[in-house]
Design an enzyme around this catalytic site. Sequence first.
Site, PDB file in Angstrom:
ATOM      1  N   GLU A  34      -5.300   7.644   0.075  1.00  0.00           N
ATOM      2  CA  GLU A  34      -5.831   7.018   1.275  1.00  0.00           C
ATOM      3  C   GLU A  34      -4.818   6.981   2.422  1.00  0.00           C
ATOM      4  O   GLU A  34      -5.201   7.039   3.581  1.00  0.00           O
ATOM      5  CB  GLU A  34      -6.321   5.585   0.988  1.00  0.00           C
ATOM      6  CG  GLU A  34      -7.073   5.069   2.194  1.00  0.00           C
ATOM      7  CD  GLU A  34      -7.695   3.697   2.026  1.00  0.00           C
ATOM      8  OE1 GLU A  34      -7.370   2.995   1.063  1.00  0.00           O
ATOM      9  OE2 GLU A  34      -8.496   3.341   2.903  1.00  0.00           O
ATOM     10  N   ASP A  72      -6.407   5.436  -4.463  1.00  0.00           N
ATOM     11  CA  ASP A  72      -6.411   4.318  -3.511  1.00  0.00           C
ATOM     12  C   ASP A  72      -5.325   3.358  -3.983  1.00  0.00           C
ATOM     13  O   ASP A  72      -5.475   2.674  -4.996  1.00  0.00           O
ATOM     14  CB  ASP A  72      -7.777   3.621  -3.476  1.00  0.00           C
ATOM     15  CG  ASP A  72      -7.895   2.723  -2.247  1.00  0.00           C
ATOM     16  OD1 ASP A  72      -6.852   2.394  -1.662  1.00  0.00           O
ATOM     17  OD2 ASP A  72      -9.028   2.353  -1.881  1.00  0.00           O
ATOM     18  N   HIS A 101     -19.353  -4.396   4.143  1.00  0.00           N
ATOM     19  CA  HIS A 101     -19.218  -3.244   3.233  1.00  0.00           C
ATOM     20  C   HIS A 101     -20.472  -3.026   2.395  1.00  0.00           C
ATOM     21  O   HIS A 101     -20.658  -1.952   1.813  1.00  0.00           O
ATOM     22  CB  HIS A 101     -18.014  -3.439   2.301  1.00  0.00           C
ATOM     23  CG  HIS A 101     -16.705  -3.447   3.018  1.00  0.00           C
ATOM     24  ND1 HIS A 101     -15.528  -3.785   2.422  1.00  0.00           N
ATOM     25  CD2 HIS A 101     -16.396  -3.141   4.312  1.00  0.00           C
ATOM     26  CE1 HIS A 101     -14.529  -3.697   3.297  1.00  0.00           C
ATOM     27  NE2 HIS A 101     -15.037  -3.315   4.446  1.00  0.00           N
ATOM     28  N   ASP A 152       0.820  -1.208   0.000  1.00  0.00           N
ATOM     29  CA  ASP A 152       0.000   0.000   0.000  1.00  0.00           C
ATOM     30  C   ASP A 152       0.865   1.273   0.000  1.00  0.00           C
ATOM     31  O   ASP A 152       0.699   2.167  -0.821  1.00  0.00           O
ATOM     32  CB  ASP A 152      -0.812  -0.048   1.304  1.00  0.00           C
ATOM     33  CG  ASP A 152      -2.208   0.481   1.162  1.00  0.00           C
ATOM     34  OD1 ASP A 152      -2.666   0.645   0.026  1.00  0.00           O
ATOM     35  OD2 ASP A 152      -2.834   0.710   2.205  1.00  0.00           O
ATOM     36  N   LYS A 174     -15.083  -4.505  -9.255  1.00  0.00           N
ATOM     37  CA  LYS A 174     -16.526  -4.600  -9.536  1.00  0.00           C
ATOM     38  C   LYS A 174     -16.939  -3.607 -10.630  1.00  0.00           C
ATOM     39  O   LYS A 174     -17.737  -3.923 -11.498  1.00  0.00           O
ATOM     40  CB  LYS A 174     -17.340  -4.346  -8.255  1.00  0.00           C
ATOM     41  CG  LYS A 174     -17.200  -5.475  -7.236  1.00  0.00           C
ATOM     42  CD  LYS A 174     -18.067  -5.254  -6.008  1.00  0.00           C
ATOM     43  CE  LYS A 174     -17.495  -4.319  -4.986  1.00  0.00           C
ATOM     44  NZ  LYS A 174     -16.244  -4.777  -4.367  1.00  0.00           N
ATOM     45  N   ASP A 181     -12.502   5.291  -3.276  1.00  0.00           N
ATOM     46  CA  ASP A 181     -13.088   3.961  -3.494  1.00  0.00           C
ATOM     47  C   ASP A 181     -14.003   3.943  -4.714  1.00  0.00           C
ATOM     48  O   ASP A 181     -14.542   2.877  -5.055  1.00  0.00           O
ATOM     49  CB  ASP A 181     -13.892   3.520  -2.263  1.00  0.00           C
ATOM     50  CG  ASP A 181     -13.001   3.040  -1.127  1.00  0.00           C
ATOM     51  OD1 ASP A 181     -11.887   2.557  -1.413  1.00  0.00           O
ATOM     52  OD2 ASP A 181     -13.423   3.152   0.038  1.00  0.00           O
ATOM     53  N   THR A 210      -8.136  -4.296   0.354  1.00  0.00           N
ATOM     54  CA  THR A 210      -6.989  -4.889   1.080  1.00  0.00           C
ATOM     55  C   THR A 210      -7.304  -6.324   1.516  1.00  0.00           C
ATOM     56  O   THR A 210      -6.404  -7.170   1.537  1.00  0.00           O
ATOM     57  CB  THR A 210      -6.627  -4.048   2.324  1.00  0.00           C
ATOM     58  OG1 THR A 210      -7.790  -3.875   3.110  1.00  0.00           O
ATOM     59  CG2 THR A 210      -6.086  -2.700   1.932  1.00  0.00           C
ATOM     60  N   ARG A 250     -23.920  -1.409  -3.799  1.00  0.00           N
ATOM     61  CA  ARG A 250     -23.182  -1.159  -2.553  1.00  0.00           C
ATOM     62  C   ARG A 250     -24.191  -0.565  -1.577  1.00  0.00           C
ATOM     63  O   ARG A 250     -24.481   0.635  -1.618  1.00  0.00           O
ATOM     64  CB  ARG A 250     -22.029  -0.198  -2.827  1.00  0.00           C
ATOM     65  CG  ARG A 250     -21.031  -0.149  -1.690  1.00  0.00           C
ATOM     66  CD  ARG A 250     -19.796   0.647  -2.082  1.00  0.00           C
ATOM     67  NE  ARG A 250     -18.771   0.497  -1.097  1.00  0.00           N
ATOM     68  CZ  ARG A 250     -17.870  -0.491  -1.093  1.00  0.00           C
ATOM     69  NH1 ARG A 250     -17.852  -1.379  -2.040  1.00  0.00           N
ATOM     70  NH2 ARG A 250     -16.996  -0.563  -0.124  1.00  0.00           N
ATOM     71  N   SER A 274     -12.902  -4.852  -4.080  1.00  0.00           N
ATOM     72  CA  SER A 274     -12.321  -3.676  -4.741  1.00  0.00           C
ATOM     73  C   SER A 274     -13.130  -3.131  -5.914  1.00  0.00           C
ATOM     74  O   SER A 274     -14.205  -3.636  -6.236  1.00  0.00           O
ATOM     75  CB  SER A 274     -10.895  -3.977  -5.228  1.00  0.00           C
ATOM     76  OG  SER A 274     -10.925  -4.644  -6.492  1.00  0.00           O
ATOM     77  N   ILE A 323      -4.064   0.586  -2.747  1.00  0.00           N
ATOM     78  CA  ILE A 323      -4.585  -0.795  -2.791  1.00  0.00           C
ATOM     79  C   ILE A 323      -6.009  -0.751  -2.271  1.00  0.00           C
ATOM     80  O   ILE A 323      -6.258  -0.625  -1.070  1.00  0.00           O
ATOM     81  CB  ILE A 323      -3.767  -1.786  -1.952  1.00  0.00           C
ATOM     82  CG1 ILE A 323      -2.380  -1.940  -2.573  1.00  0.00           C
ATOM     83  CG2 ILE A 323      -4.486  -3.160  -1.938  1.00  0.00           C
ATOM     84  CD1 ILE A 323      -1.615  -3.145  -2.093  1.00  0.00           C
ATOM     85  N   ASP A 324      -6.936  -0.807  -3.212  1.00  0.00           N
ATOM     86  CA  ASP A 324      -8.342  -0.885  -2.844  1.00  0.00           C
ATOM     87  C   ASP A 324      -8.668  -2.376  -2.743  1.00  0.00           C
ATOM     88  O   ASP A 324      -8.271  -3.154  -3.608  1.00  0.00           O
ATOM     89  CB  ASP A 324      -9.165  -0.205  -3.947  1.00  0.00           C
ATOM     90  CG  ASP A 324     -10.640  -0.251  -3.651  1.00  0.00           C
ATOM     91  OD1 ASP A 324     -11.028  -0.130  -2.479  1.00  0.00           O
ATOM     92  OD2 ASP A 324     -11.425  -0.408  -4.614  1.00  0.00           O
TER      93      ASP A 324
HETATM   94  P1  AMP Z   1     -14.866  -3.708  -1.211  1.00  0.00           P
HETATM   95  O1  AMP Z   1     -13.607  -4.316  -1.644  1.00  0.00           O
HETATM   96  O2  AMP Z   1     -15.787  -3.321  -2.319  1.00  0.00           O
HETATM   97  O3  AMP Z   1     -15.563  -4.517  -0.147  1.00  0.00           O
HETATM   98  O4  AMP Z   1     -14.523  -2.312  -0.583  1.00  0.00           O
HETATM   99  C1  AMP Z   1     -13.343  -2.018   0.077  1.00  0.00           C
HETATM  100  C2  AMP Z   1     -13.484  -0.628   0.648  1.00  0.00           C
HETATM  101  O5  AMP Z   1     -14.588  -0.584   1.520  1.00  0.00           O
HETATM  102  C3  AMP Z   1     -12.332  -0.168   1.477  1.00  0.00           C
HETATM  103  O6  AMP Z   1     -11.424   0.530   0.678  1.00  0.00           O
HETATM  104  C4  AMP Z   1     -12.954   0.738   2.536  1.00  0.00           C
HETATM  105  O7  AMP Z   1     -12.636   2.089   2.294  1.00  0.00           O
HETATM  106  C5  AMP Z   1     -14.440   0.553   2.322  1.00  0.00           C
HETATM  107  N1  AMP Z   1     -15.232   0.365   3.545  1.00  0.00           N
HETATM  108  C6  AMP Z   1     -14.803   0.196   4.817  1.00  0.00           C
HETATM  109  N2  AMP Z   1     -15.876   0.091   5.651  1.00  0.00           N
HETATM  110  C7  AMP Z   1     -16.993   0.193   4.903  1.00  0.00           C
HETATM  111  C8  AMP Z   1     -18.396   0.171   5.191  1.00  0.00           C
HETATM  112  N3  AMP Z   1     -18.857   0.018   6.423  1.00  0.00           N
HETATM  113  N4  AMP Z   1     -19.261   0.326   4.160  1.00  0.00           N
HETATM  114  C9  AMP Z   1     -18.801   0.474   2.900  1.00  0.00           C
HETATM  115  N5  AMP Z   1     -17.487   0.504   2.568  1.00  0.00           N
HETATM  116  C10 AMP Z   1     -16.585   0.371   3.556  1.00  0.00           C
HETATM  117 MG    MG Z   2     -10.392   1.297  -0.849  1.00  0.00          MG
END
Ligand code: AMP
Ligand code: MG
Length: 331
Positions: free
Chosen positions: A69, A122, A219, A46, A246, A273, A127, A260, A243, A124-125
């Site tokens: 980030e 970002d 998320h 990252d 999608k 993001d 993680t 989302r 990430s 590394i989106d």
């Molecule tokens: P994903 O890989 O789509 O699940 O999303 C990853 C991203 O979700 C990370 O980079 C975080 O910034 C973000 N994230 C963290 N907590 C939450 C939450 N409660 N709701 C939505 N996104 C979140």
């Molecule tokens: Mg991210």
Amino acid sequence: MDGYEKELQTALVAVRKAARVTQAVQSQITDDVLEKKDRSPVTIADYAAQAIICHALKEAFPDDPIVGEEDAAELRTGENAGFVDRILEELSAIDVAATAEEVCSWIDHGNGTAGARFWTLDPIDGTKGFLRGQQYAISLALIVDGKLTVAALGCPNLPLDPAAESSPGSLFFAVRGQGAFVFSIEDDHVSTEDAIRVQTGAALDWPDARLCESVESGHSSHSRSAQIAQSLGITKEPVRLDSQAKYAVVARGEADVYLRLPTRQAYQEKIWDHAGGALVVQEAGGTVSDINGKPLDFTRGHELTQNRGVVVSNGPLHDAVVKAVQDSGIS
Ligand code: AMP
Ligand code: MG
């Protein structure tokens, strides 16, 4: 009109370079690391990715702020000196020579404030996906007067050819008004002229449509999306991936809807993001909004304070998806 050629080229070269480091680090993750829930690989990758990209942007566009980030505050504390050494090693493996102080200052260059023209990053989106050896993205976007203008979205584990798992990873890009494209994340010598145009899928009917969502139910609500899919008559199983990959799969028609759906009241989506992925989808013919159908508002600093959740579609299905989300009673 300015074609943003230099911005695009700089972004693509920087994301490719960063991907070389993230790929090298990800390939070193062992079962042992996973078992110990050791987050150090993602920490190193990252920071290294943010350092590489911020350095490249600083050289090419010294006046552009970057809203990234990460920041180097923790790295600068003595107890994390080991991390700095690991980052320097990874950088040197791709022929980037730097001192500890330089790396920290490059990372902190990504601590800028959103203005009339700024980048958001970002490094590394996803993680969690990175640590599981699955999908993650390196997402970089330029925003000008609140408009998504240039995007480079690296998806090192998303095969360039969806039908061939062994094909190299994908680097998507888009410039506002100029379409969305993809090419290999690996070959530095490929010209943008050789990139493949990407377009969203043509699904107009629910039985043909495929939905994608986060792997992490924290998320995005999986139970709510199942309820919405059922109400629409979507019969295919949802695809779950981490990430902004999608956004990429919607952009190239492997999925038609990305939901989302907020899991808690207080969470506000972060611009890094979404910015890169959203422009790629829009330029591929798709539509991006929040759960109320409002466009994402990138003029409010580092969070999407005016929006709630995100709905992404191939375009034609958008209004019906937003209506189904609303009818599900989510808020
Ligand atoms: P994903 O890989 O789509 O699940 O999303 C990853 C991203 O979700 C990370 O980079 C975080 O910034 C973000 N994230 C963290 N907590 C939450 C939450 N409660 N709701 C939505 N996104 C979140
Ligand atoms: Mg991210």
